[in-house]
Design an enzyme around this catalytic site. Structure first.
Site, PDB file in Angstrom:
ATOM      1  N   GLU A 167      19.815  38.482  59.922  1.00 16.87           N
ATOM      2  CA  GLU A 167      20.553  38.362  61.129  1.00 16.87           C
ATOM      3  C   GLU A 167      20.606  39.710  61.821  1.00 16.87           C
ATOM      4  O   GLU A 167      20.602  40.956  60.962  1.00 16.87           O
ATOM      5  CB  GLU A 167      21.744  37.858  61.002  1.00 16.87           C
ATOM      6  CG  GLU A 167      22.061  36.342  61.306  1.00 16.87           C
ATOM      7  CD  GLU A 167      23.463  35.959  61.218  1.00 16.87           C
ATOM      8  OE1 GLU A 167      24.647  36.873  61.490  1.00 16.87           O
ATOM      9  OE2 GLU A 167      23.733  34.818  60.817  1.00 16.87           O
ATOM     10  N   ARG A 219      -8.704  24.243  76.444  1.00 15.64           N
ATOM     11  CA  ARG A 219      -8.003  24.475  75.218  1.00 15.64           C
ATOM     12  C   ARG A 219      -7.808  23.102  74.467  1.00 15.64           C
ATOM     13  O   ARG A 219      -7.020  22.209  74.655  1.00 15.64           O
ATOM     14  CB  ARG A 219      -6.590  25.371  75.303  1.00 15.64           C
ATOM     15  CG  ARG A 219      -6.771  26.594  75.569  1.00 15.64           C
ATOM     16  CD  ARG A 219      -5.577  27.267  75.195  1.00 15.64           C
ATOM     17  NE  ARG A 219      -5.447  28.488  75.665  1.00 15.64           N
ATOM     18  CZ  ARG A 219      -6.039  29.694  74.727  1.00 15.64           C
ATOM     19  NH1 ARG A 219      -6.579  29.380  73.689  1.00 15.64           N
ATOM     20  NH2 ARG A 219      -5.933  31.032  75.109  1.00 15.64           N
ATOM     21  N   THR A 257     -10.207  33.830  73.586  1.00 17.84           N
ATOM     22  CA  THR A 257     -10.920  33.534  75.171  1.00 17.84           C
ATOM     23  C   THR A 257     -11.809  34.714  75.309  1.00 17.84           C
ATOM     24  O   THR A 257     -13.081  34.501  75.935  1.00 17.84           O
ATOM     25  CB  THR A 257      -9.650  33.825  76.126  1.00 17.84           C
ATOM     26  OG1 THR A 257      -8.472  32.786  75.767  1.00 17.84           O
ATOM     27  CG2 THR A 257      -9.920  33.716  77.658  1.00 17.84           C
ATOM     28  N   LYS A 284     -12.395  27.367  81.459  1.00 17.73           N
ATOM     29  CA  LYS A 284     -11.923  27.293  80.076  1.00 17.73           C
ATOM     30  C   LYS A 284     -11.005  26.214  79.632  1.00 17.73           C
ATOM     31  O   LYS A 284     -10.224  25.888  80.718  1.00 17.73           O
ATOM     32  CB  LYS A 284     -11.082  28.585  79.837  1.00 17.73           C
ATOM     33  CG  LYS A 284     -10.601  28.767  78.312  1.00 17.73           C
ATOM     34  CD  LYS A 284      -9.907  30.112  78.070  1.00 17.73           C
ATOM     35  CE  LYS A 284      -8.275  29.728  78.241  1.00 17.73           C
ATOM     36  NZ  LYS A 284      -7.514  31.077  78.078  1.00 17.73           N
TER      37      LYS A 284
HETATM   38  C1  R5P Z   1      -4.130  32.162  78.988  1.00 18.93           C
HETATM   39  O1  R5P Z   1      -3.464  31.550  79.795  1.00 18.93           O
HETATM   40  C2  R5P Z   1      -4.064  33.869  78.889  1.00 18.93           C
HETATM   41  O2  R5P Z   1      -4.246  34.121  80.264  1.00 18.93           O
HETATM   42  C3  R5P Z   1      -4.977  34.280  78.027  1.00 18.93           C
HETATM   43  O3  R5P Z   1      -6.213  34.033  78.416  1.00 18.93           O
HETATM   44  C4  R5P Z   1      -4.529  33.990  76.570  1.00 18.93           C
HETATM   45  O4  R5P Z   1      -3.223  34.081  76.409  1.00 18.93           O
HETATM   46  C5  R5P Z   1      -5.512  34.524  75.609  1.00 18.93           C
HETATM   47  O5  R5P Z   1      -5.263  34.053  74.267  1.00 18.93           O
HETATM   48  P1  R5P Z   1      -6.311  34.228  73.080  1.00 18.93           P
HETATM   49  O6  R5P Z   1      -6.611  35.754  73.227  1.00 18.93           O
HETATM   50  O7  R5P Z   1      -5.771  33.759  72.060  1.00 18.93           O
HETATM   51  O8  R5P Z   1      -7.571  33.410  73.495  1.00 18.93           O
END
Ligand code: R5P
Length: 295
Positions: free
Chosen positions: A36, A192, A224, A190
């Site tokens: 805490e 996910r 990403t 993209k």
């Molecule tokens: C996604 O909506 C954000 O703009 C970034 O693309 C994302 O948070 C990047 O995350 P990561 O590096 O884990 O792919």
């Protein structure tokens, strides 16, 4: 005027103190054995307008620490609190995609309101939805590091540049960056399949023989970015650079970036980046002067 800081942002805040000629507010922040957090303000602040600098990287403890600090200041009878949030976490869940989910960005905006924060100075928030949640109840100054990143990129004297948005969400920022660099934009689709896994599907735009600068608001696991890099390689990009406001670099991020054929990764100091994560290709561009001008 006093500026207070949560523990993680002391060095960052000391730079703001110098640039904006504020007084650094003394605090005690400790942890009990169970984790805490205890916060005590050690300045006389009754009737004063104060600034509080906070981060949410990593999110949970830092958020609670920030909220406790705001409460301590409210109990000490400050006149108003302006929150300076170089990076605000819990922004990704900014809408209900599936029934039963939490919308953390809305909760965080509500918590800031309940903590008596009257104004927020924030940097490259994740989406317009987050901006709207905050603006429902709190005055917001929404700053962007894109111009500062553009200036750092320009110093590399690149030829035949193209800015690339690795997903739809990054497109607005990528267009702004391209404007500062006087170049065109390419973008990608993209999706996910699950949390923290990114799959880039399609590239729109001609990157053949060009120096591609991928722009995103944040790099978390770098999934990403690395997917986008593969796609750009296949499409014939000559050189690849990356620019992002928030370098969160969690989990496999640094290993991935180290191995990827990327020349430079520009990020700002909106998130504290530990020494061991500062690999050679990462360039940290300070945003303290941008924030201090807006205090
Ligand atoms: C996604 O909506 C954000 O703009 C970034 O693309 C994302 O948070 C990047 O995350 P990561 O590096 O884990 O792919």
């Amino acid at each position: 005027m006093f500026i207070f800081s949560t523990d993680a942002y002391q060095d960052f805040t000391k730079k703001l103190v110098k640039q904006a000629r504020l007084k650094y507010g003394r605090l005690t922040i400790k942890k009990f054995a169970d984790g805490e957090i205890y916060v005590k303000v050690k300045e006389k602040v009754a009737g004063q307008n104060v600034f509080v600098v906070g981060t949410t990287a990593p999110p949970s403890d830092n958020l609670v620490e920030f909220l406790l600090l705001c409460q301590a200041l409210t109990l000490a009878k400050v006149k108003s609190i302006t929150a300076v949030l170089p990076y605000l976490g819990y922004e990704r869940a900014d809408r209900l995609k599936e029934a039963g989910e939490a919308v953390s960005a809305k909760l965080v905006a509500d918590l800031l309101k309940f903590s008596q924060v009257k104004k927020i100075i924030a940097l490259d928030l994740h989406s317009q939805r987050v901006v709207n949640f905050i603006k429902e109840d709190i005055k917001l100054v929404h700053l962007s590091a894109i111009e500062i990143l553009a200036a750092a990129i320009k110093r590399e004297n690149l030829k035949k540049i193209i800015v690339v948005a690795p997903d739809n969400g990054a497109l607005t920022g990528a267009k702004k960056l391209a404007k500062f660099l006087s170049c065109g934009v390419a973008w990608m689709e993209k999706f996910r399949p699950r949390h923290n896994v990114a799959c880039v599907r399609k590239l729109y735009g001609d990157v053949q023989g060009k120096q591609a600068v991928i722009f995103d608001d944040m790099i978390d696991t770098a999934g990403t970015i690395c997917q986008a890099v593969c796609c750009l390689r296949e499409a014939g990009a000559k050189k690849i650079l990356v620019a992002a406001t928030h370098g969160i670099f969690s989990g496999p991020a640094i290993g991935r970036l180290r191995q990827a054929p990327i020349s430079i990764v520009f990020v700002t100091d909106s998130v504290l980046i530990s020494q061991k994560k500062r690999i050679k290709k990462i360039r940290i561009v300070p945003v303290t002067s941008l924030l201090s001008k807006n205090l």
